[in-house]
Design a protein around this motif. Structure first.
Motif, PDB file in Angstrom:
ATOM      1  N   LYS B  61       0.829  -1.209   0.000  1.00  0.00           N
ATOM      2  CA  LYS B  61       0.000   0.000   0.000  1.00  0.00           C
ATOM      3  C   LYS B  61       0.859   1.253   0.000  1.00  0.00           C
ATOM      4  CE  LYS B  61      -3.794  -2.344   2.195  1.00  0.00           C
ATOM      5  NZ  LYS B  61      -4.549  -2.595   3.425  1.00  0.00           N
ATOM      6  N   SER B  64       2.221   1.862  -3.417  1.00  0.00           N
ATOM      7  CA  SER B  64       1.155   2.413  -4.252  1.00  0.00           C
ATOM      8  C   SER B  64       0.977   3.905  -4.024  1.00  0.00           C
ATOM      9  CB  SER B  64      -0.176   1.748  -3.901  1.00  0.00           C
ATOM     10  OG  SER B  64      -0.451   0.731  -4.777  1.00  0.00           O
ATOM     11  N   GLN B  65       0.987   4.273  -2.750  1.00  0.00           N
ATOM     12  CA  GLN B  65       0.799   5.696  -2.409  1.00  0.00           C
ATOM     13  C   GLN B  65       1.978   6.530  -2.898  1.00  0.00           C
ATOM     14  OE1 GLN B  65      -1.949   7.028  -1.333  1.00  0.00           O
ATOM     15  NE2 GLN B  65      -3.045   5.147  -0.805  1.00  0.00           N
ATOM     16  N   GLU B  67       3.899   5.823  -5.426  1.00  0.00           N
ATOM     17  CA  GLU B  67       3.856   5.884  -6.886  1.00  0.00           C
ATOM     18  C   GLU B  67       2.824   6.897  -7.374  1.00  0.00           C
ATOM     19  OE1 GLU B  67       5.140   2.031  -8.884  1.00  0.00           O
ATOM     20  OE2 GLU B  67       3.138   2.417  -9.645  1.00  0.00           O
TER      21      GLU B  67
END
Lengths: 567, 180
Positions: B61, B64-65, B67
């Motif tokens: 997670k 993802s954040q 990116e």
């Protein structure tokens, strides 16, 4: 759009750049460090409207309201230091609710940066956690490109707020101005093409599901996918429920619209989440107010998640099939790939659940037999009086939930409310932005007595600009939602939730705004009519039952199956 | 289960980006064990190597954040086993101790460390390796009273034959060009 370069000041370049981006309205408040920009604005008052709010927070929320209705970035100006910090609540609100916004703040001259100069604050640092992107401009030459990037970033992909901090020397300096819109940034891909294999995989799950349910959020509105959503559910016969921010994307009376999800949502959509064998989530992010207890959420369902933001996939609820991309495109592809179907029996279960809720909650809210007025009956009357065609703006709290439950919608982009951040004080300033975005539509701002007093100064902006906002003040002399929780979960210990309120009518009168106060049911119809017929802004204060609760309710931390219909 | 993860971030070189990246950790109350930033093999592209202790679910997670940050090109995460990595450590010991016996000399030889500089007052020893190794050398040298000690953040390479970034940038450029 490349034009012949011309020599202008940085300040003028700011205004010219905004014009290139099609900006029509700026919400703002001048001050020392942004004075050169305001000076440049003075020459452009025919081409661009500036709305002087009474507080920078008001400017930020107004810009949000404007952005929600138009889909274009709302623009705010503020000066350095306190001006900029006052924007922060609105920026944080826009961040969590994916609202495109471009904030321009003045900053002390670049040689003074870091010296604790007068009205210097580290706006870049302060706004970083609550902006999609921010940038400090210290030379005039950077202005056009930075503004072009700001609009591109704010309005593309999952939208959000951006902030540009412009030092005073960059505003004063000169540059050869030419403007080129930003269309791409190497490190930023706002939207990925929809993967047809994922669509096929999703379609297979959808075709085989016996009890499918679609949950839609604001993503549908942002990507303008309302028609695609309708086409999808109508072809597949799948009942659709909405998150608070998804409200109005599908007309209230659509036969497949089964109501609101979450804490104060409808009974059916909540309990059926745990009976469904397939959840199709479109442009929503499984907020905790929607899911309740995550480990007890959608236990029997496979999950298909459509979203434009890759970071939302598997963030809260693991997706069996994730379709990344713009909802308008992915929904269209999904519709093409799915078989025509219907789910009559499954849909009838939602209707049955509605009947239960009607008997236990809705009927009592809308047709009360007790003496005190309910929020529900007021909202229902107002919705009717607007032929369900108004833009509804709310503040935050009980009235917000009741409004979401009982206001009806025929058109998309008709709700302006603070969802993720739950910002009290949002309603009144947001309604100004909404009204300016849609001057021909009726804007109804439903606000509680608590939130109203948080940004009540914006009555001045409403009066000065003659914005015909219809303010419905639901006054229970309490911070109602907190009081409700105190009653239900804190043994009725009403710790600092009771308000001794001013005479609201006298206050609005002081601002030159008409209104009336209703305390009993028999005067309600006439008062609503008078408000609707009134030319200009109007305050309808309705004194409602002091200790009413909003039901149904999924208690915090409970499963959606355990939604309560009464205390 | 919590374990060490190496997050590699490739980004444009923009002021404030480091803060934006660390906010992702701060907000989730994840402590950064080590952090190295420098220009990558591709000019203008910066590489962050961030070591954190967390669960795989959380690291996914977080990546993802990261990116999602506008100025970030790409972020990956790896376990220690998937990487070749080193840290560098410098030790300052009193030069007297070197003359008193050949113990320090033996320690340096056996640990694969090297002497960087000798002055009348102090000698600086350098060792690269994993944290356990540089820490073990510290314990050994500290019997002679280490005057100063410093360990760097981690640098790491994947076991892939090529830098995944160059492949990624090629794809990204092709994608952006296809939009024209």
């Amino acid at each position: 759009m490349n034009k012949e370069p011309m020599k202008v000041t940085g300040s003028e370049a700011v205004i010219l750049s905004l014009l290139e981006e099609g900006v029509e309205i700026i919400f703002g408040y001048p001050g020392g460090a942004i004075m050169p920009i305001y000076d440049a604005l003075y020459d452009y008052d025919k081409k661009i409207t500036h709305i002087l709010t009474r507080h920078e927070q008001g400017a930020a929320h107004a810009a949000e309201g404007y952005a929600k209705i138009t889909g274009k970035a709302g623009v705010c100006f503020a000066t350095s230091g306190p001006g900029a910090t006052n924007l922060i609540t609105g920026i944080a609100d826009a961040m969590i609710d994916s609202i495109p916004m471009v904030c321009i703040t003045g900053q002390v001259a670049s040689p003074l940066l870091g010296t604790d100069a007068f009205q210097e604050s580290d706006v870049l640092g302060i706004s970083m956690p609550v902006t999609k992107w921010n940038y400090q401009i210290t030379t005039p030459e950077e202005i056009p490109d930075a503004i072009a990037q700001a609009f591109f970033i704010a309005q593309s992909g999952r939208p959000g707020p951006v902030l540009l901090d412009i030092t005073k020397d960059a505003q004063f300096g000169e540059l050869e101005f030419s403007y080129k819109k930003c269309k791409k940034i190497r490190s930023y891909v706002p939207e990925t093409p929809v993967d047809p294999f994922k669509v096929k995989a999703a379609a297979e799950l959808i075709d085989n599901a016996k009890k499918p349910m679609l949950l839609f959020g604001q993503g549908v509105i942002i990507s303008k996918a309302e028609e695609e959503l309708k086409a999808f559910i109508e072809k597949t016969g799948i009942p659709a429920a909405w998150t608070l921010l998804g409200l109005s994307a599908l007309p209230t009376e659509h036969p497949l619209n089964v109501g609101m999800l979450g804490m104060h949502g409808n009974y059916g959509p909540n309990v059926k989440t745990n009976e469904a064998d397939l959840i199709i989530a479109v442009g929503m992010r499984f907020d905790d107010r929607v899911t309740g207890k995550v480990s007890a959420y959608a236990r029997d369902a496979k999950i298909v998640h459509l979203d434009i933001d890759h970071a939302e996939i598997n963030k809260i609820i693991k997706a069996d099939v994730a379709v990344l991309g713009d909802a308008k495109k992915s929904l269209k592809m999904l519709t093409d790939n799915c078989k025509k179907n219907e789910h009559k029996k499954w849909l009838s279960e939602f209707n049955k659940a509605y009947d239960t809720e009607f008997e236990k909650v809705i009927d009592k809210d809308l047709h009360p037999t007790k003496e005190g007025l309910t929020m529900g009956e007021v909202i229902s009357k107002v919705s009717e009086a607007t032929n369900h065609e108004a833009i509804l703006v709310t503040d935050v709290g009980q009235h917000q939930m009741v409004a979401a439950r009982y206001f009806k919608f025929k058109h998309s982009r008709s709700l302006v409310t603070s969802g993720g951040l739950g910002t009290m004080g949002y309603g009144l300033p947001a309604s100004m932005g909404a009204q300016l975005a849609a001057p021909d539509r009726t804007v109804v701002a439903v606000i509680g007595d608590g939130g109203f007093q948080m940004t009540i100064q914006e009555l001045g902006t409403i009066a000065q600009n003659k914005l015909p906002v219809k303010i419905v003040l639901l006054n229970n002399n309490f911070l109602g939602m907190v009081r409700q929780w105190q009653q239900l979960f804190f043994e009725k210990r009403y710790s600092f939730t009771e308000l001794i309120n001013p005479d609201f009518l006298m206050i609005t009168k002081g601002f030159g705004i008409n209104g009336q106060k209703v305390t009993s049911r028999e005067n309600l119809d006439a008062a609503v009519k008078e408000m609707m017929d009134h030319d200009g802004p109007y305050l309808l204060e309705v004194v409602v039952e002091k200790e009413d609760n909003v039901f149904p309710m999924v208690p915090s931390g409970a499963s959606v199956s355990h939604i309560l219909l009464e205390p | 289960m919590k374990q060490e993860f190496n997050i590699t971030v490739f980004s444009e070189n923009h002021i404030g980006l480091l803060a934006r990246i660390t906010i992702v950790f701060t907000r989730r109350k994840i402590n950064i064990e080590s952090l190295t930033v420098s220009e990558s093999a591709i000019s203008g592209v910066y590489k962050f190597t961030i070591v954190i202790k967390t669960t795989e679910d959380q690291v996914k997670k977080v990546v993802s954040q990261i990116e999602k940050i506008v100025d970030v090109l790409k972020a990956f995460y790896h376990t220690n086993q998937e990487l070749i990595y080193q840290e560098i450590a410098l030790y300052k010991v009193p030069t007297d101790a070197l003359y008193d016996s050949d113990q320090i000399e033996n320690i340096v030889r056996n640990s694969g460390a090297r002497i960087l500089e000798i002055t009348r007052e102090f000698t600086v020893i350098e060792k690269t390796g994993h944290k356990e190794e540089t820490q073990a050398l510290f314990e050994q040298l500290n019997q002679f009273k280490v005057m100063q000690f410093i360990r760097s953040g981690r640098v790491a390479l994947t076991r892939d034959p090529i830098e995944r970034l160059s492949e990624f940038l090629k794809e990204r450029d092709a994608f952006l060009n296809s939009m024209d």
